[in-house]
Design an enzyme around this catalytic site. Sequence first.
Site, PDB file in Angstrom:
ATOM      1  N   GLY A 143      34.044  53.441  54.506  1.00 17.02           N
ATOM      2  CA  GLY A 143      34.583  54.669  53.949  1.00 17.02           C
ATOM      3  C   GLY A 143      34.255  54.619  52.440  1.00 17.02           C
ATOM      4  N   ILE A 144      34.332  53.698  51.569  1.00  8.55           N
ATOM      5  CA  ILE A 144      34.029  53.848  50.212  1.00  8.55           C
ATOM      6  C   ILE A 144      32.469  53.648  50.185  1.00  8.55           C
ATOM      7  CG2 ILE A 144      33.811  52.496  48.140  1.00  8.55           C
ATOM      8  CD1 ILE A 144      36.608  51.135  48.723  1.00  8.55           C
ATOM      9  N   ASP A 192      24.145  48.018  56.384  1.00  6.34           N
ATOM     10  CA  ASP A 192      25.588  47.944  56.968  1.00  6.34           C
ATOM     11  C   ASP A 192      25.438  47.264  58.265  1.00  6.34           C
ATOM     12  OD1 ASP A 192      28.502  48.981  56.624  1.00  6.34           O
ATOM     13  OD2 ASP A 192      27.946  48.754  58.763  1.00  6.34           O
ATOM     14  N   ARG A 247      33.997  43.195  46.451  1.00 10.30           N
ATOM     15  CA  ARG A 247      35.067  42.165  46.143  1.00 10.30           C
ATOM     16  C   ARG A 247      34.397  41.367  45.260  1.00 10.30           C
ATOM     17  NH1 ARG A 247      38.778  44.664  47.165  1.00 10.30           N
ATOM     18  NH2 ARG A 247      40.557  44.174  48.724  1.00 10.30           N
ATOM     19  N   ASP A 254      33.846  46.027  38.323  1.00  9.20           N
ATOM     20  CA  ASP A 254      35.450  46.355  38.244  1.00  9.20           C
ATOM     21  C   ASP A 254      36.125  44.978  38.960  1.00  9.20           C
ATOM     22  OD1 ASP A 254      37.733  48.204  38.002  1.00  9.20           O
ATOM     23  OD2 ASP A 254      37.884  47.975  40.233  1.00  9.20           O
ATOM     24  N   GLU A 305      39.715  36.415  38.638  1.00  5.43           N
ATOM     25  CA  GLU A 305      40.405  37.561  37.893  1.00  5.43           C
ATOM     26  C   GLU A 305      41.742  36.971  37.049  1.00  5.43           C
ATOM     27  OE1 GLU A 305      40.777  41.000  40.319  1.00  5.43           O
ATOM     28  OE2 GLU A 305      38.639  41.197  40.365  1.00  5.43           O
ATOM     29  N   HIS A 344      39.553  45.880  37.605  1.00  2.00           N
ATOM     30  CA  HIS A 344      40.121  45.971  38.625  1.00  2.00           C
ATOM     31  C   HIS A 344      40.814  47.338  38.826  1.00  2.00           C
ATOM     32  CE1 HIS A 344      40.695  43.613  42.829  1.00  2.00           C
ATOM     33  NE2 HIS A 344      40.124  44.959  43.071  1.00  2.00           N
ATOM     34  N   ALA A 356      39.171  50.385  39.731  1.00  2.00           N
ATOM     35  CA  ALA A 356      38.625  51.431  40.325  1.00  2.00           C
ATOM     36  C   ALA A 356      39.345  52.215  41.664  1.00  2.00           C
ATOM     37  CB  ALA A 356      37.285  50.913  41.166  1.00  2.00           C
ATOM     38  N   GLY A 357      40.466  51.464  42.210  1.00  2.62           N
ATOM     39  CA  GLY A 357      41.456  51.993  43.159  1.00  2.62           C
ATOM     40  C   GLY A 357      42.678  52.554  42.483  1.00  2.62           C
TER      41      GLY A 357
END
Length: 314
Positions: A145-146, A165, A227, A251, A256, A275, A277-278
């Site tokens: 989806g992204i 993919d 990720r 990102d 982290e 982190h 972006a979402g």
Amino acid sequence: MQILLHGPDGPAWAPRLRADVADVTVETSSTEDEAVARIATVDAFFGNISPRMLAAATHLQWIQTPMAGLERYFFPELQAHPVVVTNMRGIFHDMIPDQVMAYVLAFARDLHSMIRRQLERRWAFDEVRVLDLTRMTMGIVGLGGIGLGVARRARPHGLRIIAVDPRQADCPPEVDALWGSDRLDDLLGESDFVVVCAPETPETRGLFDAEKFARMKAGAYFINIGRGRVVRLDPLVAALESGHLAGAALDVFEVEPLAADHPLWGMSNVILTPHTAGVGAHPEDRRYEVLLENVRRFVSGAALHNVVDKHAGF
């Protein structure tokens, strides 16, 4: 149908779910002990489940996870259990692609450099270096989806779009070429922008190492919004320092938060975001809508959305 909402979302979502779906009994729990006491008779569960909770669930048929990325969700007993697991895939289909295009346009218009000149209070007209995106190729690693959202955002800017993919077989109209994961090296050699949208799995963990960066086109830009542990940072730093890569935007990171003394912070050709972006305006509404749609489907006997391969992890 009986569902247990476990965790902080339960108190707010339970009355909404009762009002939105007539044939559902909703329970909530906030601790593991509460969940163990209430999970025995439920058909469905929302939240993070533990081995102890799973062992107490005698009727459980479906788990809706509260997140999209599940690299730390599964344990052996859950993988072996017949329960169906669904995730929140799709809720970031626009906001994360917007972040990717913000990176791409920043590099294309040299904004990352101009922001630094602004902080220096220095007029730097003669130093601007811009890119012609209509002559460039974007390679997307992971066309879920992204990844598809990134392709849709990038297409109007004139970029040629290629992707790899492991599952997708049908090439969408926004993508010029879609290959299997076995052609990742071909994508790296052709792409001016490599955008990592892949989940973390045993196969992708550490995928981008020194060898993969060496296979990237000289002068390319690397972007990771997938990720953090898919990308090894030390070889990325080396590829940037050597000049093989023109820049990077990240990102997510191996560890982290990124250590304050990490060399990436000081690189003028690197854009770092923590982190974010979402981050969106209404993320809880989107998550609730995924849960609601799947509850309705479960009650009616329809196929659930976003079913996860418990062994593959996505």
